[in-house]
Design an enzyme around this catalytic site. Sequence first.
Site, PDB file in Angstrom:
ATOM      1  N   HIS A 116     -27.601 -36.144   5.865  1.00  0.00           N
ATOM      2  CA  HIS A 116     -28.463 -36.274   4.850  1.00  0.00           C
ATOM      3  C   HIS A 116     -29.155 -37.759   4.633  1.00  0.00           C
ATOM      4  O   HIS A 116     -29.496 -38.078   3.433  1.00  0.00           O
ATOM      5  CB  HIS A 116     -27.422 -36.226   3.487  1.00  0.00           C
ATOM      6  CG  HIS A 116     -27.324 -34.624   3.001  1.00  0.00           C
ATOM      7  ND1 HIS A 116     -27.154 -33.663   4.025  1.00  0.00           N
ATOM      8  CD2 HIS A 116     -27.420 -34.197   2.039  1.00  0.00           C
ATOM      9  CE1 HIS A 116     -26.878 -32.382   3.639  1.00  0.00           C
ATOM     10  NE2 HIS A 116     -27.007 -32.675   2.165  1.00  0.00           N
ATOM     11  N   ASP A 177     -23.700 -39.814  -6.088  1.00  0.00           N
ATOM     12  CA  ASP A 177     -23.859 -38.691  -7.136  1.00  0.00           C
ATOM     13  C   ASP A 177     -23.519 -37.243  -6.822  1.00  0.00           C
ATOM     14  O   ASP A 177     -23.405 -36.590  -7.439  1.00  0.00           O
ATOM     15  CB  ASP A 177     -25.370 -38.948  -7.680  1.00  0.00           C
ATOM     16  CG  ASP A 177     -25.618 -40.078  -8.513  1.00  0.00           C
ATOM     17  OD1 ASP A 177     -24.605 -40.781  -9.046  1.00  0.00           O
ATOM     18  OD2 ASP A 177     -26.836 -40.207  -8.853  1.00  0.00           O
ATOM     19  N   GLU A 288     -25.349 -44.684 -15.965  1.00  0.00           N
ATOM     20  CA  GLU A 288     -26.599 -44.301 -15.216  1.00  0.00           C
ATOM     21  C   GLU A 288     -27.531 -44.244 -16.209  1.00  0.00           C
ATOM     22  O   GLU A 288     -27.333 -44.601 -17.360  1.00  0.00           O
ATOM     23  CB  GLU A 288     -26.348 -43.210 -14.327  1.00  0.00           C
ATOM     24  CG  GLU A 288     -25.633 -43.379 -13.031  1.00  0.00           C
ATOM     25  CD  GLU A 288     -26.057 -42.546 -11.941  1.00  0.00           C
ATOM     26  OE1 GLU A 288     -26.897 -41.680 -11.864  1.00  0.00           O
ATOM     27  OE2 GLU A 288     -25.121 -42.564 -10.829  1.00  0.00           O
TER      28      GLU A 288
HETATM   29  P1  FAD Z   1     -26.178 -39.315   7.934  1.00  0.00           P
HETATM   30  O1  FAD Z   1     -27.358 -39.109   7.316  1.00  0.00           O
HETATM   31  O2  FAD Z   1     -25.528 -38.262   8.804  1.00  0.00           O
HETATM   32  O3  FAD Z   1     -25.859 -40.812   8.792  1.00  0.00           O
HETATM   33  C1  FAD Z   1     -26.551 -41.789   7.838  1.00  0.00           C
HETATM   34  C2  FAD Z   1     -26.477 -43.065   9.079  1.00  0.00           C
HETATM   35  O4  FAD Z   1     -25.181 -43.522   9.092  1.00  0.00           O
HETATM   36  C3  FAD Z   1     -27.050 -42.754  10.105  1.00  0.00           C
HETATM   37  O5  FAD Z   1     -27.910 -44.028  10.580  1.00  0.00           O
HETATM   38  C4  FAD Z   1     -26.124 -42.624  10.869  1.00  0.00           C
HETATM   39  O6  FAD Z   1     -26.174 -42.771  12.531  1.00  0.00           O
HETATM   40  C5  FAD Z   1     -25.132 -43.524  10.367  1.00  0.00           C
HETATM   41  N1  FAD Z   1     -23.711 -43.068  10.450  1.00  0.00           N
HETATM   42  C6  FAD Z   1     -23.217 -41.639  10.207  1.00  0.00           C
HETATM   43  N2  FAD Z   1     -21.891 -41.509  10.262  1.00  0.00           N
HETATM   44  C7  FAD Z   1     -21.582 -42.444  10.841  1.00  0.00           C
HETATM   45  C8  FAD Z   1     -20.083 -43.232  11.309  1.00  0.00           C
HETATM   46  N3  FAD Z   1     -19.014 -42.168  11.080  1.00  0.00           N
HETATM   47  N4  FAD Z   1     -20.064 -44.487  11.882  1.00  0.00           N
HETATM   48  C9  FAD Z   1     -21.334 -45.158  11.685  1.00  0.00           C
HETATM   49  N5  FAD Z   1     -22.346 -44.753  11.281  1.00  0.00           N
HETATM   50  C10 FAD Z   1     -22.482 -43.584  10.909  1.00  0.00           C
HETATM   51  N6  FAD Z   1     -26.375 -42.585  -1.594  1.00  0.00           N
HETATM   52  C11 FAD Z   1     -25.985 -43.592  -2.633  1.00  0.00           C
HETATM   53  O7  FAD Z   1     -25.453 -44.518  -2.431  1.00  0.00           O
HETATM   54  N7  FAD Z   1     -25.510 -43.102  -3.863  1.00  0.00           N
HETATM   55  C12 FAD Z   1     -26.002 -41.693  -4.338  1.00  0.00           C
HETATM   56  O8  FAD Z   1     -25.721 -41.153  -5.390  1.00  0.00           O
HETATM   57  C13 FAD Z   1     -26.586 -40.954  -3.273  1.00  0.00           C
HETATM   58  N8  FAD Z   1     -26.790 -39.588  -3.534  1.00  0.00           N
HETATM   59  C14 FAD Z   1     -27.423 -38.745  -2.721  1.00  0.00           C
HETATM   60  C15 FAD Z   1     -27.787 -37.403  -3.105  1.00  0.00           C
HETATM   61  C16 FAD Z   1     -28.251 -36.577  -2.094  1.00  0.00           C
HETATM   62  C17 FAD Z   1     -28.838 -35.122  -2.271  1.00  0.00           C
HETATM   63  C18 FAD Z   1     -28.359 -37.105  -0.830  1.00  0.00           C
HETATM   64  C19 FAD Z   1     -29.321 -36.186   0.316  1.00  0.00           C
HETATM   65  C20 FAD Z   1     -28.281 -38.448  -0.447  1.00  0.00           C
HETATM   66  C21 FAD Z   1     -27.674 -39.215  -1.335  1.00  0.00           C
HETATM   67  N9  FAD Z   1     -27.463 -40.617  -1.114  1.00  0.00           N
HETATM   68  C22 FAD Z   1     -26.787 -41.452  -2.159  1.00  0.00           C
HETATM   69  C23 FAD Z   1     -27.808 -41.133   0.074  1.00  0.00           C
HETATM   70  C24 FAD Z   1     -26.728 -41.037   1.302  1.00  0.00           C
HETATM   71  O9  FAD Z   1     -25.572 -41.904   0.736  1.00  0.00           O
HETATM   72  C25 FAD Z   1     -27.089 -41.459   2.601  1.00  0.00           C
HETATM   73  O10 FAD Z   1     -28.205 -40.660   2.748  1.00  0.00           O
HETATM   74  C26 FAD Z   1     -25.954 -41.023   3.672  1.00  0.00           C
HETATM   75  O11 FAD Z   1     -26.405 -41.753   4.789  1.00  0.00           O
HETATM   76  C27 FAD Z   1     -25.642 -39.816   3.778  1.00  0.00           C
HETATM   77  O12 FAD Z   1     -24.643 -39.571   4.314  1.00  0.00           O
HETATM   78  P2  FAD Z   1     -24.456 -38.351   5.789  1.00  0.00           P
HETATM   79  O13 FAD Z   1     -22.926 -38.280   5.791  1.00  0.00           O
HETATM   80  O14 FAD Z   1     -25.220 -37.430   5.530  1.00  0.00           O
HETATM   81  O15 FAD Z   1     -25.153 -39.594   6.865  1.00  0.00           O
END
Ligand code: FAD
Length: 540
Positions: A116, A177, A288
């Site tokens: 994400h 969120d 918020e």
């Molecule tokens: P990914 O997108 O898969 O990875 C993100 C990064 O972290 C990449 O660089 C990846 O290589 C690295 N990574 C992933 N897993 C690991 C691991 N285990 N160890 C080390 N590195 C790793 N953020 C907020 O803070 N607050 C919010 O309210 C919020 N709301 C959101 C709502 C939506 C609909 C979306 C799409 C995103 C939101 N986000 C929010 C952002 C979100 O926290 C980041 O985009 C986060 O990176 C998504 O998590 P993911 O598991 O999909 O990580």
Amino acid sequence: MFSTLSHIFFKKQTFSFLGLIFCLSFMINKEHLCSSNHPFLTPLTVNSSLANMKFDGRLSFTNVEHAANDFGNRHHLMPSAVLNPKSISDISSIVKYVFDLGLDSELTVAARGHGHSLEGQAQAYKGVVIKMESLRVPEMSFQTGKRPYVDVSAGELWINILHESVKKGLAPKSWTDYLHLTVGGTLSNAGISGQAFRHGPQINNVYRLQVVTGRGEVATCSEEQNSDLFHAVLGGLGQFGIITQARIALEPAPKMVKWIRALYADFSTFAEDQERIISSANSFDYVEGFVIINRTGLLNNWRSSFNPKDPVQANEFTSEGKILFCLEVAKYYNPEESDNHINQEIDTLLSELNYIKSTLFLSEVSYIDFLDRVHVSEIKLREKGLWDVPHPWLNLLVPKRSIHDFAHKVFGNILKDTSNGPVLIYPVNKSKWKHRTSLITPDEDVFYLVAFLSSAMPSSTGKDGLEHILTQNKKILSYCGGPHLGIKQYLPHYTTREEWKAHFGDQWEVFCRRKSSYDPLAILAPGQRIFQRKKAFALQ
Ligand code: FAD
């Protein structure tokens, strides 16, 4: 990137601590290379030797396209292989393998949480993507008592942790969120939501981590043990290690939530009230807010589905085209408590606020429904084919001293309407946040998260199209560029080293020092575009 930095160090003949680390690491790696069995590595030979490796899980070289996409839906970098790990040793073996290739290889490794990210941060061009959701160890295990916590795999989704922990009457303290994100993904950023003013972001609420470093070594870290690695990894944008396990702090879970919205026509009054709430010890549990400008489009319902009624319409309030600011607060409670008591408490808290009295809106939902509110909107948007569209999001951290000028310059001027998606705005209190993590925040105690959460209509060339939104974002960023404003990007994305250096400011040296300690060949999370694999230690 490293090469230029090293060049500067040596040119100036300032043999600083960082320079020493670079030099040492370089020597170690050279030595390491001499003993390696990889005299000349083509992608083909790398792939075939990778294919011969044995894993508890599965390494695939075909059907890897899904790992070249993310929620942002704008960056598509095809990996060579995707690993579905079943054990920690799967992850350490592959990272160790890539580390052992040394400087002759450009192979990189990206952990992918739920994918994400917004700008390809979890992708690895021609590299290996590790699908962290496949890692099912350890099974979630709870410690109850005075200092409750849960041990989870870093590929676990927060929504699953919520469901499991409430069964024990417990829950994590700080959230995002949206809960269909992984623990490792949000801990690599910060994890900020309406509870952060009280508990700090999610990176504040972790007791212990297990990490596979960029050398393939497995390390346990906490405040007491390997504390530099612990702080490096928290908010570390995946640069220092792959988080494999996390111990997350819990608190007693409430059952119900009184969820309140109220409108303001004046930004100063809105901000004053938000700041009053976050500075008060006995206040709401969640704060918020969002901006409403010329609201017309469907996507504004993105996160309002918790209640079908629009508070504006419900109160027959007409905005007369004004920009409005909606305060969103919540109070947790248990039905066993007397309803009178909680209502009285809320009335007292609300009586201190200066919102437009006719626009108060209250809803009661279960704690789980409150926390999982965005998923309801996701389902609706998916049905309409509006979830998998490009998301040119922009997240900023704006210090209190700059927020009024920011609001004046951006809302209604650069941003003429909010029909492409919500614009969140709320303050947090830095004094509650850990200081030594890799997260970069403004230099003031109170700062605002301002999130422009736009969705672009595919192939539109109008105001809801990608180009228009990107131009708008550029204008906002160009305004934010004034260093006196002290604004920082959250979920940062830059393309040049100078921009990254400016982002980190005086923390840049620490960040580089940590990189050279824990991922000296710049193998990990290449999609962040901070360090480049091949140039990691090429002194020139
Ligand atoms: P990914 O997108 O898969 O990875 C993100 C990064 O972290 C990449 O660089 C990846 O290589 C690295 N990574 C992933 N897993 C690991 C691991 N285990 N160890 C080390 N590195 C790793 N953020 C907020 O803070 N607050 C919010 O309210 C919020 N709301 C959101 C709502 C939506 C609909 C979306 C799409 C995103 C939101 N986000 C929010 C952002 C979100 O926290 C980041 O985009 C986060 O990176 C998504 O998590 P993911 O598991 O999909 O990580």
